[in-house]
Enzyme design. Structure first.
Site, PDB file in Angstrom:
ATOM      1  N   CYS A   2      43.014  43.336  33.010  1.00  0.00           N
ATOM      2  CA  CYS A   2      42.399  44.039  34.129  1.00  0.00           C
ATOM      3  C   CYS A   2      41.634  45.260  33.640  1.00  0.00           C
ATOM      4  O   CYS A   2      41.947  45.847  32.614  1.00  0.00           O
ATOM      5  CB  CYS A   2      43.462  44.471  35.129  1.00  0.00           C
ATOM      6  SG  CYS A   2      44.479  43.100  35.712  1.00  0.00           S
ATOM      7  N   ARG A  27      36.898  41.944  31.750  1.00  0.00           N
ATOM      8  CA  ARG A  27      38.352  41.991  31.714  1.00  0.00           C
ATOM      9  C   ARG A  27      38.986  41.334  32.932  1.00  0.00           C
ATOM     10  O   ARG A  27      40.207  41.154  32.975  1.00  0.00           O
ATOM     11  CB  ARG A  27      38.819  43.443  31.632  1.00  0.00           C
ATOM     12  CG  ARG A  27      38.356  44.183  30.406  1.00  0.00           C
ATOM     13  CD  ARG A  27      38.799  45.631  30.429  1.00  0.00           C
ATOM     14  NE  ARG A  27      40.246  45.727  30.337  1.00  0.00           N
ATOM     15  CZ  ARG A  27      40.929  45.839  29.204  1.00  0.00           C
ATOM     16  NH1 ARG A  27      40.286  45.886  28.052  1.00  0.00           N
ATOM     17  NH2 ARG A  27      42.228  45.919  29.206  1.00  0.00           N
ATOM     18  N   TRP A  75      42.387  40.436  36.916  1.00  0.00           N
ATOM     19  CA  TRP A  75      42.780  39.050  36.651  1.00  0.00           C
ATOM     20  C   TRP A  75      44.187  38.897  37.194  1.00  0.00           C
ATOM     21  O   TRP A  75      45.078  39.667  36.860  1.00  0.00           O
ATOM     22  CB  TRP A  75      42.785  38.750  35.151  1.00  0.00           C
ATOM     23  CG  TRP A  75      41.475  38.302  34.589  1.00  0.00           C
ATOM     24  CD1 TRP A  75      40.735  38.933  33.639  1.00  0.00           C
ATOM     25  CD2 TRP A  75      40.770  37.111  34.908  1.00  0.00           C
ATOM     26  NE1 TRP A  75      39.615  38.213  33.364  1.00  0.00           N
ATOM     27  CE2 TRP A  75      39.600  37.095  34.119  1.00  0.00           C
ATOM     28  CE3 TRP A  75      41.002  36.059  35.804  1.00  0.00           C
ATOM     29  CZ2 TRP A  75      38.666  36.062  34.183  1.00  0.00           C
ATOM     30  CZ3 TRP A  75      40.073  35.034  35.866  1.00  0.00           C
ATOM     31  CH2 TRP A  75      38.927  35.043  35.057  1.00  0.00           C
ATOM     32  N   ASN A 101      47.586  47.494  34.807  1.00  0.00           N
ATOM     33  CA  ASN A 101      47.244  46.398  33.907  1.00  0.00           C
ATOM     34  C   ASN A 101      48.494  46.045  33.119  1.00  0.00           C
ATOM     35  O   ASN A 101      49.050  46.905  32.435  1.00  0.00           O
ATOM     36  CB  ASN A 101      46.117  46.833  32.962  1.00  0.00           C
ATOM     37  CG  ASN A 101      45.677  45.726  32.016  1.00  0.00           C
ATOM     38  OD1 ASN A 101      46.077  44.581  32.169  1.00  0.00           O
ATOM     39  ND2 ASN A 101      44.863  46.079  31.039  1.00  0.00           N
ATOM     40  N   GLY A 102      48.967  44.803  33.221  1.00  0.00           N
ATOM     41  CA  GLY A 102      50.172  44.390  32.503  1.00  0.00           C
ATOM     42  C   GLY A 102      51.115  43.633  33.414  1.00  0.00           C
ATOM     43  O   GLY A 102      50.751  43.199  34.512  1.00  0.00           O
ATOM     44  N   GLU A 493      49.551  30.014   8.385  1.00  0.00           N
ATOM     45  CA  GLU A 493      48.681  31.008   8.998  1.00  0.00           C
ATOM     46  C   GLU A 493      48.778  32.350   8.264  1.00  0.00           C
ATOM     47  O   GLU A 493      47.762  33.029   8.043  1.00  0.00           O
ATOM     48  CB  GLU A 493      49.028  31.173  10.479  1.00  0.00           C
ATOM     49  CG  GLU A 493      48.300  32.290  11.202  1.00  0.00           C
ATOM     50  CD  GLU A 493      46.790  32.133  11.245  1.00  0.00           C
ATOM     51  OE1 GLU A 493      46.106  33.118  11.567  1.00  0.00           O
ATOM     52  OE2 GLU A 493      46.275  31.024  10.936  1.00  0.00           O
ATOM     53  N   LYS A 497      45.655  34.287   6.448  1.00  0.00           N
ATOM     54  CA  LYS A 497      45.232  35.660   6.733  1.00  0.00           C
ATOM     55  C   LYS A 497      45.111  36.470   5.443  1.00  0.00           C
ATOM     56  O   LYS A 497      44.164  37.229   5.257  1.00  0.00           O
ATOM     57  CB  LYS A 497      46.228  36.349   7.672  1.00  0.00           C
ATOM     58  CG  LYS A 497      46.110  35.950   9.108  1.00  0.00           C
ATOM     59  CD  LYS A 497      44.802  36.451   9.706  1.00  0.00           C
ATOM     60  CE  LYS A 497      44.362  35.565  10.854  1.00  0.00           C
ATOM     61  NZ  LYS A 497      43.849  34.257  10.479  1.00  0.00           N
ATOM     62  N   GLU A 500      42.018  35.322   3.555  1.00  0.00           N
ATOM     63  CA  GLU A 500      40.764  35.661   4.225  1.00  0.00           C
ATOM     64  C   GLU A 500      40.334  37.106   3.979  1.00  0.00           C
ATOM     65  O   GLU A 500      39.160  37.374   3.714  1.00  0.00           O
ATOM     66  CB  GLU A 500      40.902  35.451   5.737  1.00  0.00           C
ATOM     67  CG  GLU A 500      40.873  34.000   6.186  1.00  0.00           C
ATOM     68  CD  GLU A 500      41.035  33.892   7.686  1.00  0.00           C
ATOM     69  OE1 GLU A 500      40.270  33.126   8.303  1.00  0.00           O
ATOM     70  OE2 GLU A 500      41.930  34.560   8.261  1.00  0.00           O
ATOM     71  N   HIS A 516      59.752  20.300  -4.411  1.00  0.00           N
ATOM     72  CA  HIS A 516      58.987  19.119  -4.802  1.00  0.00           C
ATOM     73  C   HIS A 516      57.684  19.501  -5.497  1.00  0.00           C
ATOM     74  O   HIS A 516      56.713  18.739  -5.482  1.00  0.00           O
ATOM     75  CB  HIS A 516      58.699  18.249  -3.575  1.00  0.00           C
ATOM     76  CG  HIS A 516      59.935  17.693  -2.942  1.00  0.00           C
ATOM     77  ND1 HIS A 516      60.668  16.671  -3.500  1.00  0.00           N
ATOM     78  CD2 HIS A 516      60.598  18.066  -1.814  1.00  0.00           C
ATOM     79  CE1 HIS A 516      61.711  16.409  -2.736  1.00  0.00           C
ATOM     80  NE2 HIS A 516      61.696  17.243  -1.712  1.00  0.00           N
TER      81      HIS A 516
END
Length: 620
Positions: A2, A27, A75, A101-102, A493, A497, A500, A516
């Site tokens: 929001c 938003r 939202w 907001n939240g 992931e 990161k 990257e 293995h």
């Protein structure tokens, strides 16, 4: 997600707030509203369902005049978009105007208590309980600032809350709880403005001279903004000193929120990103999941024979976690495929296959091509993406948007958390539609999801501690990331990161695969990062950690709070809060992001724009 704008000064508040809301409309735009205190001290509210333009004077009539007000563009999370659910909210006596907001995690408890004491609610939102709490504090003889602070101490969950009171000299109070919902406070030439993002400051910047001083609220901080200036407090009411900084128009247009890099801002935005992914999908009051935009009616879900999840890079890792969610909760065979490989073979899919593409931009060439192939073969296509006008959204039969806001950093962070959240919701939705999950199990899972933003906020409160660890281990030239089950995808992931943004060689492996082959690499010059939260595979992962230590390897481990046994086996323990098992992939991601960020920073790498990479890969 929001948008919040508050203004106090000498000028007419309405046009400044209206323009600020227009700049924050990315938003949220299910509904909007503005409250203005006129020259007599009376509060006037105007609300609309839909976009901010619905507040235009040509539609609503003459705007109320006054130099103090609050605005909000929403939202929906609790309660559908409606006039009653639009912010600002007020109390029984209409003295308070409040925007939020939240997610208020304990709002049902608060609402029941307030209702029992005579408060009458006009909306379905969790936010309205906050305005009634302020009213309750005022009725006890507290000042507005004291009543607002008392309300903040009673709220659970990550939130940004802003309020004002009738009366011509009333201030604006703003509070940030946790790390969801940023709040920026500016003061300049007798004008104060409170907003959820810097772009809302442009109306003041463009009509004033010089540049305003700006402060960013951290979790647990409150600001009181008046024509005379800004005062800051902690949740105990103790005055605190914040070092304001000057911002230019260019700073406002490209907002890092006070952080050094976009990547760090976007990591810190993750509670808010998860909240946005949950809105109007997780019905917390009724314990249900609803997925507007899902392409199949409930009657057709039972006929599905297979789910194939496709993506590239970080989105592929999200797909791998999603496979675990779907098989476990929905009981449907699921596969996670690299979109770049999927498109170059003849996959066996058809009308009873649901293909789910995942991608931040919705423009990744390999993923879009794989979607075309799936369409040719008659599969139902669903996309999870962050861009509503993207190719993926146009090709798919249905879309579940991440709503994470603009992600500037090339290395995806908050959109990964958004993807995992939506995949979790999708698995619950499919499981309930197929009868795999009954109403009680669905409610339990939805309740668990509601805790996610707050748990991420708890982790982000320790963000600075990763700097010291980065200096201890950042010199290693090789890293091995290990995990089991869904944690294997998070290990991959985490390795991605680090590669990257720091250019350090790193590999992510299922921990059971270590012996293995990769175990041959273990020596004092290799750093191993192991994910061993308190799940059904924790003991097996701990055995792998012991195998690394037996070969003189250095181990960083992500563990659950209180796991002293595992902590004693490793060199550097990191902890996540105790949480339901299905939330753990989201939580274990955060330490790996922060660790990679601080290692890259220590090495002097370009965190936001790492070499050879682009945000959206639109070529093969």
């Amino acid at each position: 997600m929001c948008g919040i704008v508050g203004y106090v000064g000498q000028d007419d508040a309405w046009p400044i707030i209206y323009e600020g809301l227009k700049r924050l409309e990315y938003r949220g735009y299910d509904s909007a509203g503005i409250a203005v205190v006129d020259d007599t001290g009376a509060l006037h509210f105007r609300k609309t369902v839909g976009k901010v333009s619905g507040l235009d004077a040509s539609i609503l009539g003459a705007a109320p005049r006054g130099s103090l007000g609050l605005g909000h563009t929403r939202w929906a999370t609790h309660g559908a978009p409606s006039h009653a659910n639009a912010h600002p909210h007020t109390d029984c006596s209409s003295r308070v105007a409040l925007v939020h907001n939240g997610i208020v995690e304990n709002y049902l408890e608060l609402k029941r208590r307030l209702t029992a004491s005579g408060h009458v609610f006009q909306s379905e939102t969790d936010t309205e309980a906050l305005s009634h709490l302020v009213e309750e504090g005022l009725s006890l003889g507290l000042s507005f600032e004291e009543a607002f602070l008392r309300m903040g101490r009673m709220v659970k969950g990550s939130s940004a809350i802003t309020a004002t009171l009738q009366g011509e000299d009333g201030p604006i109070c703003a509070l940030r709880l946790g790390y969801a919902g940023g709040i920026v406070v500016a003061h300049h030439e007798g004008q104060g403005i409170v907003a959820s993002d810097l772009p809302a400051l442009l109306p003041v910047l463009e009509h004033g001279s010089g540049t305003p001083s700006v402060g960013f609220l951290e979790g647990g901080e409150m600001a009181v903004v008046s024509r005379d200036g800004v005062r800051y407090f902690d949740l105990d009411g103790n005055a605190i000193v914040k070092q304001p900084r000057r911002v230019s128009r260019d700073d406002v247009l490209v907002d890092k929120g006070g952080y050094r890099h976009f990547m760090l801002k976007e990591i810190m935005d993750q509670p808010q990103a998860m909240t946005a992914a949950l809105r109007d999908r997780a019905d917390f009051a009724n314990g249900r999941v609803e997925l507007p935009g899902f392409p199949l009616p409930p009657s057709a879900i039972g006929a599905l024979e297979r789910v194939v999840l496709i993506g590239c890079g970080t989105s592929l890792h999200a797909a791998q976690v999603g496979r675990h969610y779907i098989e476990r909760l929905a009981g449907i065979p699921a596969e996670a495929e690299s979109a770049s490989e999927f498109r170059y073979r003849d996959p066996l899919i058809g009308p009873r296959t649901l293909v789910v593409s995942i991608g931040q931009s919705g423009e990744t060439a390999d993923t879009v091509a794989a979607m075309h192939l799936a369409r040719e073969k008659g599969a139902t296509l669903l996309t999870i993406c962050n861009a509503e006008e993207s190719q993926a959204a146009r090709i798919a039969d249905g879309a579940l948007y991440m709503r994470a806001g603009l992600e500037v950093g090339v290395a995806s962070t908050k959109t990964f958390i958004s993807s995992l959240t939506i995949l979790h919701l999708l698995a619950i939705y499919l499981g309930h539609a197929r009868g795999r999950l009954d109403d009680a199990a669905t409610r339990r899972l939805v309740d668990e999801l509601s805790r996610g933003p707050g748990l991420i906020s708890d982790l982000l409160g320790e963000a600075d501690s990763y700097r010291d660890l980065a200096y201890r281990i950042g010199h290693y030239g090789n890293f091995l990331f290990l995990g089991r089950g869904a944690s294997a995808a998070i290990a991959a992931e985490g390795a991605l990161k680090l590669k990257e943004i720091s250019y350090i060689h790193a590999e992510g492996y299922p921990a059971g695969e270590m012996k293995h082959g990769p175990i041959a690499l273990i020596d004092p010059g290799m750093c191993t990062v192991a994910l061993a939260p308190n799940d059904v595979l924790r003991d097996k992962t701990l055995s792998n950690i012991k195998e690394v230590k037996a070969r003189h390897g250095v181990v960083v481990a992500v563990l659950t709070d209180g796991d002293d046994e595992a902590a004693s086996e490793v060199d550097y323990p990191l902890f996540i809060p105790e949480a339901p098992e299905l939330l753990q992939p989201i939580l274990t991601t955060v330490p790996l992001q922060l660790l990679s960020y601080h290692i890259a920073l220590m090495l002097g790498c370009d965190v936001d724009q790492p070499r050879n990479l682009a945000k959206s890969v639109t070529v093969e």
